[in-house]
Each structure stands twice: as structure tokens, then as C-alpha cells.
Design a protein around this motif. Sequence first.
Motif, mmCIF file in Angstrom:
data_model
loop_
_atom_site.group_PDB
_atom_site.id
_atom_site.type_symbol
_atom_site.label_atom_id
_atom_site.label_comp_id
_atom_site.label_asym_id
_atom_site.label_seq_id
_atom_site.Cartn_x
_atom_site.Cartn_y
_atom_site.Cartn_z
ATOM 1 N N PHE A 1 -8.811 2.311 3.066
ATOM 2 C CA PHE A 1 -7.900 2.262 1.921
ATOM 3 C C PHE A 1 -8.261 3.373 0.930
ATOM 4 N N ALA A 2 -9.556 3.521 0.663
ATOM 5 C CA ALA A 2 -10.007 4.585 -0.243
ATOM 6 C C ALA A 2 -9.667 5.965 0.328
ATOM 7 N N LEU A 3 -9.774 6.125 1.647
ATOM 8 C CA LEU A 3 -9.402 7.393 2.282
ATOM 9 C C LEU A 3 -7.942 7.717 2.028
ATOM 10 N N SER A 4 -7.075 6.709 2.120
ATOM 11 C CA SER A 4 -5.645 6.956 1.885
ATOM 12 C C SER A 4 -5.407 7.404 0.440
ATOM 13 N N ILE A 5 -6.146 6.829 -0.490
ATOM 14 C CA ILE A 5 -6.012 7.240 -1.898
ATOM 15 C C ILE A 5 -6.524 8.672 -2.079
ATOM 16 N N PHE A 6 -7.655 8.972 -1.457
ATOM 17 C CA PHE A 6 -8.205 10.330 -1.542
ATOM 18 C C PHE A 6 -7.214 11.351 -0.976
ATOM 19 N N LEU A 7 -6.670 11.078 0.207
ATOM 20 C CA LEU A 7 -5.716 12.010 0.806
ATOM 21 C C LEU A 7 -4.458 12.138 -0.042
ATOM 22 N N THR B 1 4.611 8.850 2.998
ATOM 23 C CA THR B 1 5.008 7.651 3.750
ATOM 24 C C THR B 1 3.888 7.212 4.682
ATOM 25 N N GLY B 2 3.304 8.155 5.404
ATOM 26 C CA GLY B 2 2.202 7.831 6.301
ATOM 27 C C GLY B 2 1.006 7.259 5.560
ATOM 28 N N LEU B 3 0.677 7.844 4.422
ATOM 29 C CA LEU B 3 -0.466 7.346 3.643
ATOM 30 C C LEU B 3 -0.200 5.962 3.072
ATOM 31 N N ILE B 4 1.028 5.711 2.651
ATOM 32 C CA ILE B 4 1.371 4.381 2.129
ATOM 33 C C ILE B 4 1.267 3.349 3.251
ATOM 34 N N LEU B 5 1.808 3.652 4.424
ATOM 35 C CA LEU B 5 1.733 2.719 5.554
ATOM 36 C C LEU B 5 0.280 2.441 5.936
ATOM 37 N N PHE B 6 -0.510 3.497 6.044
ATOM 38 C CA PHE B 6 -1.916 3.359 6.432
ATOM 39 C C PHE B 6 -2.717 2.624 5.356
ATOM 40 N N GLY B 7 -2.564 3.054 4.110
ATOM 41 C CA GLY B 7 -3.318 2.440 3.017
ATOM 42 C C GLY B 7 -2.952 0.990 2.799
ATOM 43 N N HIS B 8 -1.667 0.685 2.875
ATOM 44 C CA HIS B 8 -1.220 -0.697 2.695
ATOM 45 C C HIS B 8 -1.800 -1.594 3.784
ATOM 46 N N SER B 9 -1.778 -1.120 5.016
ATOM 47 C CA SER B 9 -2.311 -1.915 6.125
ATOM 48 C C SER B 9 -3.807 -2.173 5.939
ATOM 49 N N SER B 10 -4.538 -1.172 5.494
ATOM 50 C CA SER B 10 -5.973 -1.356 5.240
ATOM 51 C C SER B 10 -6.193 -2.340 4.092
ATOM 52 N N MET B 11 -5.414 -2.194 3.030
ATOM 53 C CA MET B 11 -5.540 -3.116 1.894
ATOM 54 C C MET B 11 -5.258 -4.550 2.331
ATOM 55 N N ASP B 12 -4.212 -4.737 3.117
ATOM 56 C CA ASP B 12 -3.881 -6.075 3.614
ATOM 57 C C ASP B 12 -5.045 -6.683 4.385
#
Length: 117
Positions: A13-19, A82-93
Amino acid sequence: MKNLLKLEELFMFALSIFLFSKLDLAWWWYPVLLFTPDLSMIGYVVSPQVGAATYNFVHHKALGISVFIIGIILVSQPLQLTGLILFGHSSMDRVLGYGLKHSDSFQHTHLGMIGKA
């Protein structure tokens, strides 16, 4: 083991925020769009099977990674976002205990039953 997996998901999740921070977009786009993948739950209106299929498709990390990579190849920040939101959201979930769904019930996930210790 469960806590170790949650820690791993937290780092993703942190990686998605960083990217996301490397994109040339206003910071508020990330929090505003973070919960949009949950619109995939609308499939549960039809049936638990359709709901699980739509939810699992949208919450599969390979989808988010693929969309992000396509965005890089096409030099498209909206696709990267879009890719980062999908990835980050899934990790957060998954940090919160919401896993991919079995077709019998929304509460039955690959991480166990939602709400059960």
C-alpha cells in the motif's frame, strides 16, 4: 503469519502511495479515488457468484499492476493512476482483512471469514 502478511500488504500500500507521488498529479486524486474499486461490489445485487466474480476481478493485484505497466508503456498518467489505485486499494483491503471472495458469501474470503478472529 497473519500479521506478517498484513505487514507485507501495508508495504505494498505504501509503495502505491510512493509511486503515485512520482506522478505529476495533485495529491488529492489518490484519496478521492481510493475507494472507487469497491464499486465492484455492485455485482452482489445480482447474486453472490456474480458479486464475487466482479469483486475478485477488480481486486486482483495483477489487474492493477497490468494497468499501471500499460500506462507506463503508453505514457498515460490516467492509466498509471488507475493501476496504482487498483493495486493500493487491494493492498489496503487485505491489511484490513478483506480478501478475495468465495462465491457463497461476501464474508467468506481467502483470508477467512470477515469479522472472525
